[in-house]
Design a protein around this motif. Structure first.
Motif, PDB file in Angstrom:
ATOM      1  N   VAL A  23      -2.907  21.948  31.816  1.00 41.81           N
ATOM      2  CA  VAL A  23      -3.503  23.494  32.173  1.00 41.81           C
ATOM      3  C   VAL A  23      -2.268  24.190  31.987  1.00 41.81           C
ATOM      4  CG1 VAL A  23      -4.652  24.517  33.954  1.00 41.81           C
ATOM      5  CG2 VAL A  23      -5.131  22.239  33.990  1.00 41.81           C
ATOM      6  N   VAL A  24      -2.912  25.236  31.306  1.00 40.61           N
ATOM      7  CA  VAL A  24      -1.892  26.352  31.014  1.00 40.61           C
ATOM      8  C   VAL A  24      -2.339  27.595  31.899  1.00 40.61           C
ATOM      9  CG1 VAL A  24      -1.026  28.099  29.627  1.00 40.61           C
ATOM     10  CG2 VAL A  24      -1.503  25.856  28.778  1.00 40.61           C
ATOM     11  N   ALA A  25      -1.702  28.078  32.826  1.00 42.61           N
ATOM     12  CA  ALA A  25      -1.980  29.190  33.827  1.00 42.61           C
ATOM     13  C   ALA A  25      -1.196  30.451  33.543  1.00 42.61           C
ATOM     14  CB  ALA A  25      -1.759  28.534  35.098  1.00 42.61           C
ATOM     15  N   ALA A  26      -1.877  31.381  33.665  1.00 41.81           N
ATOM     16  CA  ALA A  26      -1.340  32.673  33.250  1.00 41.81           C
ATOM     17  C   ALA A  26      -1.696  33.767  34.064  1.00 41.81           C
ATOM     18  CB  ALA A  26      -1.072  33.026  31.847  1.00 41.81           C
ATOM     19  N   LEU A  27      -0.985  34.872  34.388  1.00 43.13           N
ATOM     20  CA  LEU A  27      -1.652  36.051  34.976  1.00 43.13           C
ATOM     21  C   LEU A  27      -2.751  36.727  34.211  1.00 43.13           C
ATOM     22  CD1 LEU A  27       1.488  37.568  36.746  1.00 43.13           C
ATOM     23  CD2 LEU A  27      -0.474  36.235  37.769  1.00 43.13           C
ATOM     24  N   VAL A  28      -2.047  36.944  32.714  1.00 44.11           N
ATOM     25  CA  VAL A  28      -2.957  37.717  31.663  1.00 44.11           C
ATOM     26  C   VAL A  28      -2.873  36.901  30.545  1.00 44.11           C
ATOM     27  CG1 VAL A  28      -1.083  39.190  31.154  1.00 44.11           C
ATOM     28  CG2 VAL A  28      -3.483  39.851  30.544  1.00 44.11           C
ATOM     29  N   ASP A  29      -4.166  36.779  29.514  1.00 42.15           N
ATOM     30  CA  ASP A  29      -4.180  36.257  28.340  1.00 42.15           C
ATOM     31  C   ASP A  29      -4.482  37.185  27.350  1.00 42.15           C
ATOM     32  OD1 ASP A  29      -4.641  34.534  26.406  1.00 42.15           O
ATOM     33  OD2 ASP A  29      -6.307  33.380  27.209  1.00 42.15           O
ATOM     34  N   VAL A  30      -3.595  37.554  26.488  1.00 39.47           N
ATOM     35  CA  VAL A  30      -4.115  38.355  25.487  1.00 39.47           C
ATOM     36  C   VAL A  30      -4.017  38.056  24.250  1.00 39.47           C
ATOM     37  CG1 VAL A  30      -3.257  40.383  26.853  1.00 39.47           C
ATOM     38  CG2 VAL A  30      -1.631  39.363  25.826  1.00 39.47           C
ATOM     39  N   ARG A  31      -4.171  36.768  23.890  1.00 38.92           N
ATOM     40  CA  ARG A  31      -4.156  35.907  22.443  1.00 38.92           C
ATOM     41  C   ARG A  31      -5.181  36.510  21.789  1.00 38.92           C
ATOM     42  NH1 ARG A  31      -4.733  30.036  23.443  1.00 38.92           N
ATOM     43  NH2 ARG A  31      -6.180  30.923  25.324  1.00 38.92           N
ATOM     44  N   SER A  32      -4.859  36.493  20.468  1.00 38.45           N
ATOM     45  CA  SER A  32      -6.001  36.745  19.413  1.00 38.45           C
ATOM     46  C   SER A  32      -6.692  35.426  19.324  1.00 38.45           C
ATOM     47  CB  SER A  32      -5.369  37.134  18.182  1.00 38.45           C
ATOM     48  OG  SER A  32      -4.612  36.000  17.661  1.00 38.45           O
ATOM     49  N   ALA A  33      -7.722  35.776  18.860  1.00 39.81           N
ATOM     50  CA  ALA A  33      -8.824  34.406  18.400  1.00 39.81           C
ATOM     51  C   ALA A  33      -7.978  33.410  17.537  1.00 39.81           C
ATOM     52  CB  ALA A  33     -10.010  34.973  17.832  1.00 39.81           C
ATOM     53  N   GLU A  34      -7.204  33.641  16.679  1.00 42.46           N
ATOM     54  CA  GLU A  34      -6.623  32.739  15.893  1.00 42.46           C
ATOM     55  C   GLU A  34      -5.602  32.055  16.619  1.00 42.46           C
ATOM     56  OE1 GLU A  34      -7.111  35.922  15.208  1.00 42.46           O
ATOM     57  OE2 GLU A  34      -8.231  36.141  13.376  1.00 42.46           O
ATOM     58  N   ASP A  35      -4.831  32.728  17.585  1.00 42.58           N
ATOM     59  CA  ASP A  35      -3.906  32.091  18.461  1.00 42.58           C
ATOM     60  C   ASP A  35      -4.585  31.305  19.449  1.00 42.58           C
ATOM     61  OD1 ASP A  35      -1.703  33.289  17.272  1.00 42.58           O
ATOM     62  OD2 ASP A  35      -1.761  35.243  18.476  1.00 42.58           O
ATOM     63  N   GLY A  36      -5.798  31.535  19.752  1.00 45.49           N
ATOM     64  CA  GLY A  36      -6.490  30.886  20.764  1.00 45.49           C
ATOM     65  C   GLY A  36      -6.734  29.433  20.115  1.00 45.49           C
ATOM     66  N   ALA A  37      -7.179  29.458  18.704  1.00 40.23           N
ATOM     67  CA  ALA A  37      -7.530  28.321  17.968  1.00 40.23           C
ATOM     68  C   ALA A  37      -6.350  27.154  17.967  1.00 40.23           C
ATOM     69  CB  ALA A  37      -7.967  28.863  16.536  1.00 40.23           C
ATOM     70  N   VAL A  38      -4.869  27.684  18.045  1.00 41.13           N
ATOM     71  CA  VAL A  38      -3.930  26.900  17.818  1.00 41.13           C
ATOM     72  C   VAL A  38      -3.928  25.900  19.126  1.00 41.13           C
ATOM     73  CG1 VAL A  38      -1.628  26.957  18.091  1.00 41.13           C
ATOM     74  CG2 VAL A  38      -2.607  28.754  16.486  1.00 41.13           C
ATOM     75  N   LEU A  39      -3.936  26.310  20.134  1.00 38.24           N
ATOM     76  CA  LEU A  39      -3.773  25.471  21.420  1.00 38.24           C
ATOM     77  C   LEU A  39      -4.948  24.362  21.329  1.00 38.24           C
ATOM     78  CD1 LEU A  39      -2.751  27.537  24.495  1.00 38.24           C
ATOM     79  CD2 LEU A  39      -1.498  25.685  23.078  1.00 38.24           C
ATOM     80  N   ALA A  40      -6.004  24.858  21.022  1.00 35.09           N
ATOM     81  CA  ALA A  40      -7.441  23.957  20.681  1.00 35.09           C
ATOM     82  C   ALA A  40      -7.054  22.969  19.970  1.00 35.09           C
ATOM     83  CB  ALA A  40      -8.522  24.993  20.201  1.00 35.09           C
ATOM     84  N   ALA A  41      -6.319  23.269  18.904  1.00 31.14           N
ATOM     85  CA  ALA A  41      -6.167  22.319  17.812  1.00 31.14           C
ATOM     86  C   ALA A  41      -5.177  21.243  18.237  1.00 31.14           C
ATOM     87  CB  ALA A  41      -5.786  23.000  16.420  1.00 31.14           C
ATOM     88  N   LEU A  42      -4.221  21.934  18.940  1.00 32.63           N
ATOM     89  CA  LEU A  42      -3.082  21.153  19.720  1.00 32.63           C
ATOM     90  C   LEU A  42      -3.482  20.083  20.309  1.00 32.63           C
ATOM     91  CD1 LEU A  42      -0.148  20.602  19.905  1.00 32.63           C
ATOM     92  CD2 LEU A  42      -0.088  22.239  21.795  1.00 32.63           C
ATOM     93  N   GLY A  43      -4.596  20.259  21.299  1.00 36.24           N
ATOM     94  CA  GLY A  43      -5.109  19.278  22.161  1.00 36.24           C
ATOM     95  C   GLY A  43      -5.695  18.237  21.206  1.00 36.24           C
ATOM     96  N   VAL A  44      -6.499  18.370  20.228  1.00 35.61           N
ATOM     97  CA  VAL A  44      -7.005  17.359  19.362  1.00 35.61           C
ATOM     98  C   VAL A  44      -5.678  16.584  18.881  1.00 35.61           C
ATOM     99  CG1 VAL A  44      -8.154  16.984  17.276  1.00 35.61           C
ATOM    100  CG2 VAL A  44      -8.973  19.026  18.793  1.00 35.61           C
ATOM    101  N   GLU A  45      -4.734  17.293  18.202  1.00 36.98           N
ATOM    102  CA  GLU A  45      -3.572  16.696  17.579  1.00 36.98           C
ATOM    103  C   GLU A  45      -2.758  15.676  18.575  1.00 36.98           C
ATOM    104  OE1 GLU A  45       1.171  17.973  16.944  1.00 36.98           O
ATOM    105  OE2 GLU A  45      -0.370  19.327  16.354  1.00 36.98           O
ATOM    106  N   LEU A  46      -2.893  15.960  20.003  1.00 38.27           N
ATOM    107  CA  LEU A  46      -2.241  15.301  21.110  1.00 38.27           C
ATOM    108  C   LEU A  46      -3.021  14.382  21.721  1.00 38.27           C
ATOM    109  CD1 LEU A  46      -0.159  17.833  22.978  1.00 38.27           C
ATOM    110  CD2 LEU A  46       0.630  16.614  21.014  1.00 38.27           C
ATOM    111  N   GLY A  47      -4.404  14.318  21.261  1.00 36.61           N
ATOM    112  CA  GLY A  47      -5.568  13.710  22.093  1.00 36.61           C
ATOM    113  C   GLY A  47      -5.585  13.779  23.421  1.00 36.61           C
TER     114      GLY A  47
END
Length: 732
Positions: free
Chosen positions: A108-132
């Motif tokens: 779980v990644v917790a932050a006060l504010v999330d200002v990532r772009s859609a492209e950056d958001g996809a990076v973490l989603a893909a990382l989850g798939v990579e790590l299983g």
């Protein structure tokens, strides 16, 4: 909600420096089993469990320094806490590093504010798939950042209009130190890990510390700022809340100093209205190979402490930051308030710990604890020729780097196995002799301290004999000793904290001319003078052909097969390292574990072959050891005299270039630039591996009838690449 039923098993990690305090608070709210924050301060004696990069930061390297690496392998989900998610790259780097240490199913990644772009958001989603694994993100606010095309020009114009000389004050407040009464052993923050028990200790101690602060403030301080220091955020904040609870008549605020430079402007609606600049005062040490000038020096900042805004400021720092340079910050604070208090929290440093297999080395965990710093991920190797030239030229010490590990050809390995089969019973007898004499003379509570690394297999065998024949489970550690630098004082302190120094016996494989025996005596004498702790300097070895020690299994110069190889017969551990760029003062000497050589590892093969003969020789040892113990065993140092004669005869210029005995000769051929090998003709039958190595490296072998040892290796004198040697042959 995201954690569900797993909330009571959670581990929380915060990011330095901004989220160290925020991470603490999240861990408290979750009652996490562990809180740890990353750090940019390398701490002597604490092993790095991980390193990752914050690519967009002004100080990019983050270290993970848990008191115990097992802290990062506890079951349950892991929560990463940061103040904001701008791109998510730091989080991605961290997740990869942590997943490599201990794969988990839920992050779980917790932050006060999330200002990532859609492209950056996809990076973490893909990382989850990579790590299983499930990688979830929670934040208090979500947004985007956009700037007008002319933002830089408009900003520059505003600064030119409003930015003037910094405000000055005529205040010169006195500085008073406050003794907090911080509980002994309580971590000052999450740099090395905070547990539930630590949190309970802090809660119990806060009221009394708040009372001490209140008494130091006196009755006239109605507005108080508690100012923390960079990564030290949580302790000052909790002291501030405790002070507010204790003094209803006082308004308390809390903030911290920072490395981050921010423009301060007196402008309505602008968040940062005032800035104090002051010199860095903690001299942080970062990853040594990547240290940059700005990391350990430069300017630090404190924001929005406007003149006369507070009646008093309590500055809270840790002990490494309490330096003479701290006067710069104290003077800056004294110029804006009527009263300055300074409280120093003792910086918590975990005790050094012994590395054990399989985390470090291939020996079983109970067979040896390595009192070393793990440098496995550090590039330390250099070609033999480069190292020899640097050492002989005086520009380097041999222990500052490592030779490239020589991996022998199949024919040489066959000689190793043949020599082991032939000598295993003789070695078992020597192991039994040494062990029985040690127990008889030092008692059953003896503590084994092998000199890493050649002594380590011998220490394991001695421990096995004591267990097999006596039922004794002797503590066994491996410690580093370096010629010209002495034995590791941090390792000695570790042993002295846990055992009677008089019960510790130092072990090695063999003696040559006795240099290490002399080094040990000198180092232990110096340790006694400095600390009052007296370790026995009696070195015990299997073979003592140099007549340098009192406790030995034999004085015959025969092959101990562990001398034939390097790390692959010594638990996959390198020779020890001592330098000033990979190791900080007060840190254990270092070594590497060559996990990539696991397929070639014969460490257990060697130990098991010798141990298999314990029962065969037990009766013989029982008869022989009392005879040896009662004999004249005082050192005569005749080996040193022989070495001196050889050095003079061959014009070596230094006894350090003469390596007597089969073990030392093998080392010369494996790790140094050899010049010649001297052999005694009647010992040729036991020197097949030496002759093979000499032939492979093109080293001449010279027979010497009256040689005091079976063989002697001569390191190339006055070595420089491309130059000629003492006999006119090419040095390389």
């Amino acid at each position: 909600a995201e954690l569900g039923d797993d909330a009571n098993r959670v581990t929380v990690i915060g990011f330095a420096e901004t989220a160290t305090g925020l991470g603490h608070l999240v861990a408290e709210a979750l009652d996490a089993q562990l809180y740890l924050h990353s750090t940019r301060r390398s701490v002597p004696g604490v092993v790095r469990a991980g390193v990752f990069a914050e690519e967009h930061s002004h100080a990019t390297e983050h270290l993970l320094l848990p008191a115990e690496p097992a802290m990062l392998t506890a079951a349950g989900p892991l929560v990463l806490v940061d103040d904001e998610l701008s791109t998510g790259r730091t989080v991605a780097n961290t997740l990869r590093a942590l997943h490599a240490l201990c794969p988990r199913q839920h992050y779980v990644v917790a932050a006060l504010v999330d200002v990532r772009s859609a492209e950056d958001g996809a990076v973490l989603a893909a990382l989850g798939v990579e790590l299983g694994a499930r990688v979830a993100v929670v934040s208090l606010a979500v947004g985007t950042v956009s700037v007008p095309a002319d933002v830089l020009e408009r900003g520059a114009a505003l600064v030119a209009e409003l930015d003037g000389p910094p405000s000055r004050s005529a205040l010169h407040a006195p500085v008073h130190r406050v003794e907090l009464g911080w509980p002994q052993g309580l971590p000052d923050g999450g740099r090395h890990g905070v547990t539930r028990a630590h949190r309970a200790t802090l809660e119990a101690a806060l009221p009394a510390m708040a009372q001490r602060i209140s008494a130091a403030l006196g009755p006239d301080s109605a507005r108080v700022l508690v100012l923390g220091f960079e990564e030290l955020m949580h302790a000052p904040l909790r002291l501030a809340t405790a002070l507010a609870d204790a003094r209803a008549d006082v308004t308390v605020r809390s903030s911290t100093t920072t490395r981050s430079p921010v423009l301060a402007l007196e402008h309505p609606g602008y968040a940062v209205r005032h800035r104090l600049d002051f010199p860095a005062h903690d001299h942080p040490v970062h990853i040594p190979s990547q240290t940059r000038p700005e990391d350990g020096a430069g300017t630090r900042h404190a924001y929005n402490i406007t003149p006369r805004a507070y009646d008093a400021v309590l500055l809270v720092v840790d002990t490494p930051a309490d330096t003479p340079e701290l006067d710069g910050l104290l003077a800056a604070l004294a110029s804006v308030t009527e009263r300055v208090l300074l409280a120093v929290v003792p910086s918590y440093v975990p005790d050094p710990r012994a590395l054990r297999g399989p985390e470090f080395g291939s020996y079983a965990p109970d067979e040896v604890g390595w009192l070393l710093t793990d440098l496995s991920d550090v590039a330390l190797e250099a070609p033999v020729e480069e190292r020899e030239e640097a050492v002989q030229g005086g520009g380097a010490h041999y222990a500052e780097s490592l030779p490239i590990e020589y991996q022998p050809e199949p024919a040489y390995l066959e000689l190793f196995h043949a020599a082991l089969a032939e000598s295993a019973r003789r070695l078992a007898h020597a192991v039994g002799m040494v062990t029985e004499i040690l127990i008889a003379e030092r008692g059953p509570d003896v503590v084994l301290a092998s000199l890493a690394r050649a002594g380590t297999p011998i220490g394991v065998l001695v421990r096995r004999w004591a267990s097999h024949t006596r039922g004794l489970e002797l503590p066994h550690y491996a410690v580093s000793i370096v010629r010209g630098r002495g034995i590791d004082p941090v390792a000695l302190a570790y042993l002295a904290d846990r055992y009677d120094p008089g019960s510790v016996v130092f072990l090695d494989g063999w003696t040559g001319k006795g240099a290490i025996a002399g080094e040990l005596t000198a180092a232990l004498d110096a340790h006694h003078a400095a600390t009052g702790q007296r370790f026995d300097d009696s070195l015990a070895v299997l073979a003592d052909p140099g007549h340098c020690v009192r406790t030995f299994g034999t004085r015959a110069d025969y092959l101990i097969p562990s001398a034939c190889l390097n790390s692959t017969v010594s638990g996959l551990v390198s020779r020890t390292v001592l330098n000033t760029w990979d190791l900080a003062p007060g840190q254990l000497h270092g070594a590497k574990c060559y996990r990539d050589l696991a397929d070639a590892d014969v460490s257990s093969v060697f130990l098991d072959a010798v141990s298999a003969h314990f029962d065969d020789v037990a009766e013989e040892v029982a008869t022989d050891w009392p005879v040896l113990a009662a004999s004249e065993r005082e050192p005569t140092w005749q080996g040193w005299r022989a070495v001196t004669a050889i050095s003079e005869s061959y014009g070596m210029g230094s006894e350090n270039l003469v390596k007597p005995g089969v073990g030392e000769t093998t080392r010369v051929l494996l790790r140094r630039v050899p010049w010649k090998v001297l052999v005694r003709p009647d010992a040729l039958g036991e020197l097949a591996h030496v002759l093979l190595l000499a032939r492979q490296r093109g080293v001449p072998v010279e027979e010497v009838d009256d040689l005091a040892y079976s063989c002697v290796g001569l390191i190339h004198p006055r070595y420089t690449r491309g130059a000629t040697g003492a006999d006119g042959t090419a040095a390389g």
